[in-house]
Write an enzyme that holds these catalytic residues in place. Structure first.
Site, short mmCIF file in Angstrom:
data_model
loop_
_atom_site.label_atom_id
_atom_site.label_comp_id
_atom_site.label_asym_id
_atom_site.label_seq_id
_atom_site.Cartn_x
_atom_site.Cartn_y
_atom_site.Cartn_z
N CYS A 131 0.83 -1.20 0.00
CA CYS A 131 0.00 0.00 0.00
C CYS A 131 0.87 1.26 0.00
O CYS A 131 1.95 1.29 -0.62
CB CYS A 131 -0.97 -0.01 1.18
SG CYS A 131 -2.28 1.23 1.04
N ASP A 200 -3.18 1.23 10.41
CA ASP A 200 -4.34 2.11 10.66
C ASP A 200 -4.73 2.05 12.12
O ASP A 200 -5.16 3.04 12.70
CB ASP A 200 -5.51 1.70 9.76
CG ASP A 200 -5.17 1.99 8.29
OD1 ASP A 200 -4.38 1.21 7.71
OD2 ASP A 200 -5.63 3.02 7.78
P1 RI2 Z 1 0.27 6.19 7.10
C1 RI2 Z 1 -3.64 3.55 4.68
O1 RI2 Z 1 -5.01 3.49 4.59
C2 RI2 Z 1 -2.95 2.23 4.46
O2 RI2 Z 1 -3.61 1.13 5.07
C3 RI2 Z 1 -1.64 2.55 5.11
O3 RI2 Z 1 -0.85 1.42 5.34
C4 RI2 Z 1 -2.11 3.20 6.38
O4 RI2 Z 1 -3.21 4.03 5.97
C5 RI2 Z 1 -1.10 3.97 7.15
O5 RI2 Z 1 -0.65 5.08 6.41
P2 RI2 Z 1 -5.89 4.09 3.34
O6 RI2 Z 1 -6.29 5.49 3.76
O7 RI2 Z 1 -0.48 6.73 8.26
O8 RI2 Z 1 -5.11 4.05 2.07
O9 RI2 Z 1 1.54 5.50 7.53
O10 RI2 Z 1 -7.06 3.17 3.32
O11 RI2 Z 1 0.50 7.20 6.03
#
Ligand code: RI2
Length: 305
Positions: A131, A200
């Site tokens: 991701c 998350d």
């Molecule tokens: P940071 C994201 O969620 C992903 O799951 C990613 O690993 C997590 O947030 C943490 O991201 P989404 O908003 O806080 O893409 O490290 O569903 O940036």
């Protein structure tokens, strides 16, 4: 989308952007939530403190409804809303201060995690990431800045393909990066030295809730004895899980995967997070230091103090 692009947006504008993922990533949505509450009080021109309090409660509820899995957003809201002031002006000032303080603390945590996580990467490492985590990427960039010769393998991360953000960001930084589809993880794992991902939510038992597919990546890493590192600020640790609450896994619209009209007889599920049990997690890098997943409970208790 960065927070400085939200100039002129009110709480509802920001809530919509969090919900449709124009603003995404657990850290960023937390900072955006704090900013949204700040905007609410800045835009409030009434003189009734009870009315303002009720507007704040409504705003907080709206923000909480946008992305149910990331406790970072919930914890940001709770931090900003922990106020003691009486009177409209005092309350407005305190909310503005606490929102700014949360945003500041979040960015400071990012720098610390980059440093602690970056130091643990060694010269020649091949790092797989899933991701797009600003925290994991911060650590990878830190190690690159230290002169370490590293390579990154990034998963596409269906259905929203956040992996494209990762490969763009890393390649623009000069870091060699290879894109793979999610189903190629096990095949590629033999050549990987470390897995770095974000979170998350971290539960009190050390389980890590992150982008769907993370638990599969973790299983493959475990099989190949590749350590999995999670980069997560302490405001991603969930107090509620200590008291038995389960983390709600967000289900998003099936149209993010395919056009449901093309498959009228088929159920299409789009769960966007999963839980990786603590036994597959080597370490969690927080701004307070590197912990084993068993330390999650202690972090949560410290946050309560
Ligand atoms: P940071 C994201 O969620 C992903 O799951 C990613 O690993 C997590 O947030 C943490 O991201 P989404 O908003 O806080 O893409 O490290 O569903 O940036």
């Amino acid at each position: 989308m960065d927070l400085d692009e939200l100039e002129g947006d009110d709480l509802e504008d920001i809530a919509k952007k969090i919900q449709n993922m124009e603003i995404r990533g657990a850290a960023k949505i937390a900072r955006a939530g704090a900013l949204a509450l700040k905007r609410l009080v800045e835009n409030y021109d009434g003189d009734d403190v009870e009315d303002l309090e009720s507007e704040l409660e409504k705003g907080a509820k709206r923000l909480r409804s946008t992305r149910p899995t990331a406790v970072s957003l919930e914890n940001a809201i709770n931090y900003v809303m922990t106020v003691e002031s009486e009177g409209v002006e005092g309350l407005k000032k305190e909310i503005v201060n606490r929102a700014s303080r949360f945003i500041e603390k979040s960015l400071e945590a990012k720098d610390k995690i980059a440093e602690y996580g970056g130091k643990r990467i060694t010269d020649g490492d091949v790092i797989l990431t899933h991701c797009n985590s600003s925290m994991a990427i911060g650590a990878i960039k830190y190690s690159w800045d230290e002169g370490k010769n590293i390579e990154v393998i990034a998963t596409e991360s269906r259905p929203k393909r956040q992996g494209y953000i990762t490969i763009k960001e890393l390649s623009e930084y000069g870091i060699p990066v290879t894109l793979i589809v999610d189903s190629a993880v096990r095949y590629k794992m033999r050549g990987v030295d470390k897995v770095y991902v974000g979170a998350d939510t971290v539960a009190s038992n050390g389980a890590v809730i992150n982008k769907i597919g993370t638990s599969q990546v973790a299983l493959c890493a475990h099989e190949s004895r590749v350590p999995l590192t999670v980069c997560a600020e302490t405001y991603k640790f969930s107090n509620k899980t200590t008291f038995g609450e389960l983390v709600e896994i967000e289900e998003r619209d099936p149209s993010e995967i395919v056009d449901p009209a093309d498959f009228p007889e088929v159920n299409i599920n789009n769960p966007v997070f999963d839980a990786t049990p603590s036994k597959y997690v080597d370490s969690i890098i927080t701004e307070k230091g590197v912990i084993s997943p068993d330390g999650a409970y202690r972090i949560i208790k410290e946050m309560e103090e």
